[in-house]
Design an enzyme around this catalytic site. Structure first.
Site, short mmCIF file in Angstrom:
data_model
loop_
_atom_site.label_atom_id
_atom_site.label_comp_id
_atom_site.label_asym_id
_atom_site.label_seq_id
_atom_site.Cartn_x
_atom_site.Cartn_y
_atom_site.Cartn_z
N LYS A 164 0.81 -1.22 0.00
CA LYS A 164 0.00 0.00 0.00
C LYS A 164 0.84 1.26 0.00
O LYS A 164 0.36 2.34 -0.38
CB LYS A 164 -0.94 0.00 1.21
CG LYS A 164 -2.09 -0.98 1.13
CD LYS A 164 -3.15 -0.53 0.15
CE LYS A 164 -4.41 -1.39 0.25
NZ LYS A 164 -5.48 -0.91 -0.63
N SER A 186 1.36 -9.49 -0.33
CA SER A 186 1.02 -8.07 -0.34
C SER A 186 1.13 -7.39 1.01
O SER A 186 1.25 -6.16 1.08
CB SER A 186 -0.40 -7.88 -0.89
OG SER A 186 -1.33 -8.64 -0.13
#
Length: 414
Positions: free
Chosen positions: A52, A301
């Site tokens: 992110k 991720s």
């Protein structure tokens, strides 16, 4: 204007020196287990332990001087929150983060650590988002969306630039899908740089918003999941358009398989993944024929998993693999009965790690007791031998099991 490869290249230049170029490694063991050639991109090694940072930093770097002065606000259950807070602090921008009340403590704590003002509001992401939008209008703050934003999508796409720079002949990418920003950025980069590269989105079965929208079905999602990072009630409109335009497919994986993937990444790669971060590997485990023989890129991720949740996942994984044996045994309520059970287990080489001796609840007679044992064993066969030895001594034995996926997984184990 839609997101282009030029936007992603520009984002990569903008982000140079501000984020980590994370390792992209071939996993020999995961390749043997899944039947694919598996390459793992370790985005959990970013400073805030999530991809992110790419989208958040790129969006913040697009702000005008006036917008920087006003400050920003974001809504997130964790990783986007930390990314905005961290990079806003580095850029000298005041940040307010609205997080739903169910957000894991570890993510709230880390977001505050990065200097943001954290507000816990709403029992869902939708309620938290509505509150954040209202606050942005009231106080003149710039809303930094976690996925439905072109600059965020372009920033996320930089991860695939790095992957293809190192392994240009990838055949497929398995990308976790929540709001869809990462998958959309990956799709744009893949189509421009390697048109034949298949981009496969991965959703947990309880939150199949992208799969439902691609199939033209009403979106119906909800329920508890360890993959809270992709537990999104709907995909962003911009990411959804990109996924459709690029012909991307989405596969679903059960909760139990995501748990397996988390445990496998720790055991095999010695890396910690949160549920969303393990979704790509879960897709290879649950849909092996889809990826068999292909060179597949996975993105871990994020690694921001609550430690208590991680402990439970690992223990459940041991139970599923047959390395923990949970037995309920009826014994006579008399001296030496428990000692007899312990002796049989010891003679069979089992290690008792927890025992509960219950006379009131569960016992079938006032003259009996129920013993619950948690036993560490080598494998399922070893556990079966202990169970049969106890039954051979005339003891009624019941074995407890952990819920498993509906479809068999690969029988290979690390």
């Amino acid at each position: 204007m839609p997101v282009t490869i030029d936007d992603i290249h520009a984002a990569a230049e903008r982000l140079a020196g501000r984020i980590s170029r994370t390792p992209f490694l071939r996993s020999e063991t995961l390749s043997q287990i899944t039947g694919a050639e598996v390459w793992v991109k370790l985005e959990n090694l970013q400073f805030t332990a999530s991809f992110k940072e790419r989208g958040a930093a790129n969006r913040l770097l697009h702000l005008t001087p006036e917008e920087r002065q006003a400050g920003v606000i974001a809504m997130s259950a964790g990783n986007h929150a930390q990314a905005v807070a961290y990079h806003a602090k580095r850029l000298g921008i005041a940040a307010t983060i609205v997080m739903p009340r169910f957000t894991p403590f570890v993510k709230v704590k880390r977001t505050r650590y990065h200097g943001a003002t954290v507000i816990l509001e709403g029992d869902s992401l939708a309620e938290a988002a509505a509150f954040a939008h209202d606050l942005a209008k009231r106080d003149g703050l710039v809303f930094v969306h976690p996925y439905d934003d072109d600059a965020v999508i372009a920033g996320q796409g930089t991860v695939v630039l790095e992957m293809l720079a190192e392994v240009p002949d990838l055949d497929a990418l398995a990308i976790p899908v929540g709001g869809g920003g990462l998958a959309a950025g990956a799709a744009v980069a893949a189509r421009a740089l390697r048109p034949g590269l298949e981009v496969v989105g991965v959703e947990v079965e309880t939150y199949p918003a992208a799969a439902q929208r691609l199939a033209g079905q009403p979106v119906k999602v909800g329920g508890p999941t360890v993959a809270e990072g992709i537990a999104v009630r709907d995909v962003g409109d911009r990411p959804m358009d990109i996924l459709k335009q690029n012909g991307c497919d989405v596969v679903l994986v059960p909760e139990a398989v995501i748990e397996r993937a988390i445990a496998m990444l720790i055991e095999v790669e010695k890396t910690v993944a949160e549920g969303a971060g393990a979704a790509g590997l879960a897709a290879l485990l649950f849909h092996p024929e889809r990826f068999r023989g292909k060179r597949v890129g996975l993105i871990v991720s994020g690694g921001n998993i609550d430690t208590r949740t991680l402990a439970n996942v690992l223990m459940r994984g041991f139970a599923r693999d047959g390395r923990l044996l949970n037995l309920d045994i009826d014994v006579a309520d008399q001296p030496g009965a428990l000692a007899q059970v312990a002796r049989i287990v010891a003679e069979c080489g089992g290690n008792i790690i927890d025992v509960q001796h219950q006379r009131l609840f569960g016992a079938f007679s006032v003259k009996s007791a129920e013993v619950a044992l948690l036993i560490e064993v080598e494998d399922e066969g070893h556990g079966d031998r202990i169970t049969e030895a106890l039954r051979g001594a005339g003891l009624p034995v019941r074995k407890a099991v952990v819920a498993e996926a509906a479809q068999p997984l690969s029988s290979a184990r690390p």
